[in-house]
Design an enzyme around this catalytic site. Sequence first.
Site: not given
Ligand code: ITT
Length: 195
Positions: A70-71, A7, A152-153, A9
């Site tokens: 992936d989330s 990841t 985050f996010g 992130n």
């Molecule tokens: P990687 O693919 O490199 O792991 P990414 O940020 O692109 O990083 P994803 O494609 O899985 O990862 O997208 C996840 C999205 O969902 C991203 O915008 C996050 O901010 C949000 N997200 C996932 N889990 C979260 C959490 O625990 N709290 C807040 N937002 C979350």
Amino acid sequence: MKLVLATSNKGKVREIKALMQGYEVVPYSELMKEFEIIEDADTFKENALIKARAVFKALNEDDVVVIADDSGISVDVLDGAPGIFSARYGGEGASDKDNLYKLIGEIKKKGVESSPAHYTAAIAIVTPTSQYTVHGWMYGDVITQVRGDGGFGYDPMFIPLGYDKTLGELDDEIKKKLSHRSKALSLAKEILQTL
Ligand code: ITT
């Protein structure tokens, strides 16, 4: 056992390290230059596998276990959007803040100030001889306000079921107990123990 995280992130890295104490957890960016991974599947599970397999292949090591997450968040009033598109909801190259305000705007367009929602995390584990996936979910409500700066996010707009504060306001320890990621990782730990 060394676990390499597929990841980029930083929020995920921080949380996964805190949830995987007892394991040596290394983001792949510490081992090689980060590279773009095209996540073009239509499920969290397949996208997690795409990331874990890509990093496993790039590492080219015999004795390594790669983990990917992936989330995303699914909002009921938006028929489950943004879901697997959570990372790019605000457009290509969108920041966490862009995505958060885009989601608030879309919920407001529906004429409501909150909606039931849930987070999903799919964790993929790839080893030289096997591949696994597990999932975890966290349910609650999203609101059209940004409260707190923890997590985050989308966390500053997400209120977990049974609470009246957002994950941005609540202590990290609460998210650690409740989160989609912690539930998926506790299943992942059961698999890792068998390797
Ligand atoms: P990687 O693919 O490199 O792991 P990414 O940020 O692109 O990083 P994803 O494609 O899985 O990862 O997208 C996840 C999205 O969902 C991203 O915008 C996050 O901010 C949000 N997200 C996932 N889990 C979260 C959490 O625990 N709290 C807040 N937002 C979350």
